[in-house]
Scaffold this motif. Structure first.
Motif, mmCIF file in Angstrom:
data_model
loop_
_atom_site.group_PDB
_atom_site.id
_atom_site.type_symbol
_atom_site.label_atom_id
_atom_site.label_comp_id
_atom_site.label_asym_id
_atom_site.label_seq_id
_atom_site.Cartn_x
_atom_site.Cartn_y
_atom_site.Cartn_z
ATOM 1 N N ARG A 36 -3.590 -1.436 -4.718
ATOM 2 C CA ARG A 36 -2.746 -1.528 -3.462
ATOM 3 C C ARG A 36 -3.515 -2.843 -2.762
ATOM 4 N NH1 ARG A 36 -3.240 4.019 -3.662
ATOM 5 N NH2 ARG A 36 -1.449 5.095 -4.367
ATOM 6 N N ASP B 233 -11.340 1.956 8.619
ATOM 7 C CA ASP B 233 -10.780 3.404 8.274
ATOM 8 C C ASP B 233 -9.504 2.847 7.869
ATOM 9 O OD1 ASP B 233 -13.128 4.850 9.114
ATOM 10 O OD2 ASP B 233 -12.172 5.521 11.108
ATOM 11 N N ILE B 234 -8.696 2.189 8.483
ATOM 12 C CA ILE B 234 -7.268 1.697 8.250
ATOM 13 C C ILE B 234 -7.489 1.111 6.707
ATOM 14 C CG2 ILE B 234 -5.328 0.203 8.791
ATOM 15 C CD1 ILE B 234 -5.895 2.631 10.735
ATOM 16 N N GLY B 235 -8.251 0.292 6.670
ATOM 17 C CA GLY B 235 -8.395 -0.243 5.122
ATOM 18 C C GLY B 235 -8.545 1.010 4.287
ATOM 19 N N THR C 175 -11.030 3.722 13.226
ATOM 20 C CA THR C 175 -11.328 2.116 13.282
ATOM 21 C C THR C 175 -10.881 1.457 12.393
ATOM 22 O OG1 THR C 175 -12.901 2.278 11.693
ATOM 23 C CG2 THR C 175 -13.658 3.128 13.951
ATOM 24 N N PHE C 176 -10.925 0.067 12.432
ATOM 25 C CA PHE C 176 -10.134 -0.871 11.531
ATOM 26 C C PHE C 176 -10.673 -0.626 10.012
ATOM 27 C CE2 PHE C 176 -12.833 -4.595 12.892
ATOM 28 C CZ PHE C 176 -13.221 -5.119 11.715
ATOM 29 N N VAL D 29 -4.473 2.604 14.367
ATOM 30 C CA VAL D 29 -5.733 2.022 14.450
ATOM 31 C C VAL D 29 -6.079 2.449 16.065
ATOM 32 C CG1 VAL D 29 -5.336 -0.270 15.253
ATOM 33 C CG2 VAL D 29 -7.423 0.387 14.374
ATOM 34 N N CYS E 243 0.647 -1.171 -0.030
ATOM 35 C CA CYS E 243 -0.309 -0.037 -0.037
ATOM 36 C C CYS E 243 0.788 1.297 0.000
ATOM 37 C CB CYS E 243 -1.196 -0.064 1.254
ATOM 38 S SG CYS E 243 -0.249 0.402 2.836
ATOM 39 N N GLY F 26 -3.192 4.596 -0.412
ATOM 40 C CA GLY F 26 -1.878 4.676 -0.281
ATOM 41 C C GLY F 26 -1.106 5.666 0.767
ATOM 42 N N ALA G 221 -4.976 -4.593 11.209
ATOM 43 C CA ALA G 221 -5.620 -3.464 12.542
ATOM 44 C C ALA G 221 -6.910 -4.175 13.312
ATOM 45 C CB ALA G 221 -6.134 -2.261 11.518
ATOM 46 N N LEU H 52 -5.862 -3.708 6.558
ATOM 47 C CA LEU H 52 -7.274 -3.892 7.145
ATOM 48 C C LEU H 52 -7.564 -5.108 8.374
ATOM 49 C CD1 LEU H 52 -10.568 -3.096 6.867
ATOM 50 C CD2 LEU H 52 -10.519 -5.170 5.289
ATOM 51 N N SER I 56 0.602 5.352 3.798
ATOM 52 C CA SER I 56 1.156 4.656 4.627
ATOM 53 C C SER I 56 1.699 5.150 5.816
ATOM 54 C CB SER I 56 2.249 3.657 4.019
ATOM 55 O OG SER I 56 3.112 4.960 3.356
ATOM 56 N N ALA J 181 -5.189 2.449 3.710
ATOM 57 C CA ALA J 181 -4.406 1.825 2.989
ATOM 58 C C ALA J 181 -4.887 1.721 1.345
ATOM 59 C CB ALA J 181 -4.610 0.436 3.173
ATOM 60 N N VAL K 159 -4.894 -3.660 0.359
ATOM 61 C CA VAL K 159 -5.722 -3.145 1.378
ATOM 62 C C VAL K 159 -5.784 -4.047 2.495
ATOM 63 C CG1 VAL K 159 -7.892 -2.197 2.081
ATOM 64 C CG2 VAL K 159 -7.018 -1.520 -0.369
ATOM 65 N N LEU L 129 0.992 3.594 9.042
ATOM 66 C CA LEU L 129 -0.227 3.028 9.176
ATOM 67 C C LEU L 129 -0.750 1.926 10.086
ATOM 68 C CD1 LEU L 129 -3.128 3.399 7.712
ATOM 69 C CD2 LEU L 129 -2.445 1.943 6.089
ATOM 70 N N ASP L 130 0.358 1.018 10.021
ATOM 71 C CA ASP L 130 0.145 -0.034 10.809
ATOM 72 C C ASP L 130 -0.225 0.069 12.511
ATOM 73 O OD1 ASP L 130 -0.210 -1.817 8.845
ATOM 74 O OD2 ASP L 130 2.000 -2.633 8.983
#
Lengths: 407, 407
Positions: A206, B164-166, B161-162, B34, A196, B172, A215, A212, B174, B169, A208, B30-31
């Motif tokens: 990417r 949102d993380i998706g 929230t998770f 969350v 990503c 892009g 997380a 996802l 990161s 991602a 995802v 990004l990882d």
């Protein structure tokens, strides 16, 4: 074509096929235990409080010495001293005398009630006037009123909340036995995927799902183990799966879960173990796989992130809960639909919503996109379900929304 | 005596006196994002998807070539090739031909629809028969269908929230700009307190609030800074408060918040800054203090852990949200009371509950104890409120329960 199972059938299958992992616990300091899963029943081993305590700032005395007093005719008592916070046993109160006691202070032996300071007049000569009678036991709590040895307080499997931590501190449990964090492998597969943090060339997209799903596991208290993207090649996928099975208690493979020529996930799972199901009667999420390899659950999730999201919430989380013996409490909130929603697929349909407070009610705005990805995830507050035998819901209908993890 | 404010007055006071902290952000991968608070509005900067994609396994073609076809009279088309996942641009489909495309594959230039493989018969001679017509645009999504540059996706202040993380991602992103973790000092004061890992002598009790409040801040994404227990001495409390104000954005002092001779918290806060309120019309939680020292909020919480718990949920959390610009969404769930509950104190009364699912409804069992401590915290699922002008609720009454942070 897939032979689909209904969501309930899938949940039963999960219950039947997987068991709680044995001896899967560790001891952690209380300060690190919030959000962890309790791995022992907690039973009180002592009296709390361990002594009689006043619940007010005031005077400890014998209740009978106040019977019949009024503001006009106070009960006049000599003050024999003052209880210090944290001290105990130095003062006894006999009939006809009283002593000052602060909120939480130890009520002296011999006293059986406390009078609030608001109802006491200090004459300044070593005596006070009590203006209002009290009954025995009033304004105090007795030894063991809160808990006494043997009282069961919490069951194992509970996700420890912060009030639980307070209760454990009160019991002197400075260390707690909790479930280990489950290690969950996250493998994305697909020739079209790039990490990503890269800009995809035309035709590529990417990855995802790695972010996802990692997380999600973080939120659920597990430890995600992210693998590099695996191309659509059975050998490479099998290698990744075997490594994941060595290291982790659970495996999620996303992508390649359909029935196309390049969809290797089902074949690879079958090679490493047993295929339990291929296809669930949900929308999205139909091309979902569940297998069992070395006794461990292996999910094949749809590559589409929105489908992967719903399958994770509805099936992966209960599987994780099963392995860890977690008592799940998926509360829903009541909301009202902002528009008509139709459904006629013969499958349970899951729809993301954004929630808005309006006039004391929650309004759910369904997020409807043409196979949308970001729009169906970003900024959503939860989801609701339209059951397979329901053809739709009208504007204003009351629905139950399963909210995402928030404060 | 205290001059109490109502809960609404207190919440308004918090809004009026405190502001979002400026420039209080950091950039995280990004990882790790969350559960963190988004510190920027997120707007799409590119097209997603960036090319036309098939939503089915099947054949890309011109829709008009299928008009009028049936199972009896299929539209017969030559197959000019196969789109590879992740490849793009190699194949063009002109009128009268088609090509195989997997789910998520790039629809070739010139094609305007896809037919599901279920409705295609392969004659094995390089041609296929299409058994069911499609309309233009069917079974595919177009470039930018999900998002296109400029679309606003998430507002700052959101607890990520998770899903949102998706979404991040997919864009892009990161790295994400999130609010720093608020540093919150936790100071327990009282001569009667011993650390929770010690066995209290008679008259002493364990310090519950340090653990309770530190765990709360952990759950709310802040960084608790625990101080040693401070005895009931103004000098020592002032010293601890000054140190806390140097190191932290917010201070909680628990204990000494009443009006007894040893209750130093209000005096010490006044010496270091300004007392904003002393007393809230809630039960429990009445002897609560809020001050402002060096622009920072300083709470004086009741020493009783159950009172400290409710005050934290109802007033400390919104203060923290104010400082961090968090958009709070305190959802409640609908439940039904398992027994009558009376209330006639002229104060909003908060009562812990345990929830039980029964017959599709949630039953709330109020936890009622005589100033209980552990029993009112351990294993509870949330709380509800009886407003000050309500004298009680009957068995079966519908209530809104604010649940503790769970899955």
């Amino acid at each position: 074509m897939l032979n689909v199972l209904t969501p309930d059938e899938v949940l039963r299958l999960i219950e039947d096929e997987f068991l709680e992992i044995d001896d899967f616990y560790e001891i952690v300091p209380l300060d690190l235990a919030v959000g962890r899963i309790l791995a022992e029943d907690v039973t009180a081993e002592e009296f709390v409080p361990d002594f009689n305590r006043s619940t007010v700032d005031g005077y400890a005395l014998r209740a009978e010495d106040t019977f019949g007093c009024t503001e006009a005719i106070p009960a006049i008592l000599p003050v024999c001293g003052e209880v210090q916070m944290g001290a105990h046993g130095a003062i006894e109160t006999f009939p006809g005398i009283c002593c000052y006691v602060p909120t939480g202070g130890a009520v002296p032996e011999g006293a059986d009630a406390c009078v609030m300071i608001e109802y006491v007049e200090d004459y300044g000569d070593g005596t006070v006037g009590i203006l209002k009678p009290v009954a025995p036991g009033q304004n105090m709590i007795f030894r063991g009123d809160d808990v006494s040895p043997g009282k069961e307080l919490m069951k194992k499997g509970r996700n420890l909340t912060f009030p639980d931590i307070g209760a454990l501190a009160a019991l002197g449990k400075s260390e707690v036995r909790v479930k280990k964090r489950l290690r969950a492998a996250v493998i994305s597969t697909g020739d079209e995927l790039v990490p990503c943090n890269e800009n995809p060339e035309p035709g590529k997209i990417r990855d995802v799902n790695s972010s996802l799903l990692a997380a999600m596991f973080t939120v659920y208290g597990a430890e995600p183990v992210k693998f590099d993207i695996v191309p659509d090649e059975a050998d490479l996928l099998e290698k990744a799966l075997n490594k994941a099975l060595d290291d982790c208690e659970m495996v999620l493979i996303s992508g390649g879960s359909s029935v196309g020529t390049k969809d290797e996930t089902a074949r690879v799972i079958e090679k490493c173990g047993k295929l339990l199901l291929h296809g669930i009667a949900t929308k999205p999420g139909k091309p979902t796989i569940l297998g069992k390899c070395g006794g461990k659950p292996v999910f094949g999730l749809p590559g589409h992130p929105v489908a992967a999201y719903f399958v994770s919430k509805i099936f992966v989380l209960p599987t994780m809960a099963r392995l860890m013996g977690i008592e799940l409490k998926p509360y829903s909130v009541t909301a009202h639909l902002s528009e008509n929603v139709s459904s006629n697929d013969g499958r349970a349909m899951y729809i993301s919503v954004k929630l808005e407070s309006f006039d004391g009610r929650l309004i759910a705005h369904p997020v409807r996109t043409k196979s949308g990805l970001i729009t169906a995830l970003a900024g959503t507050d939860g989801y609701f379900c339209i059951e397979r035998d329901c053809e739709g819901l009208p504007r204003g209908a009351e629905i139950q929304v399963y909210v995402n993890e928030v404060y």
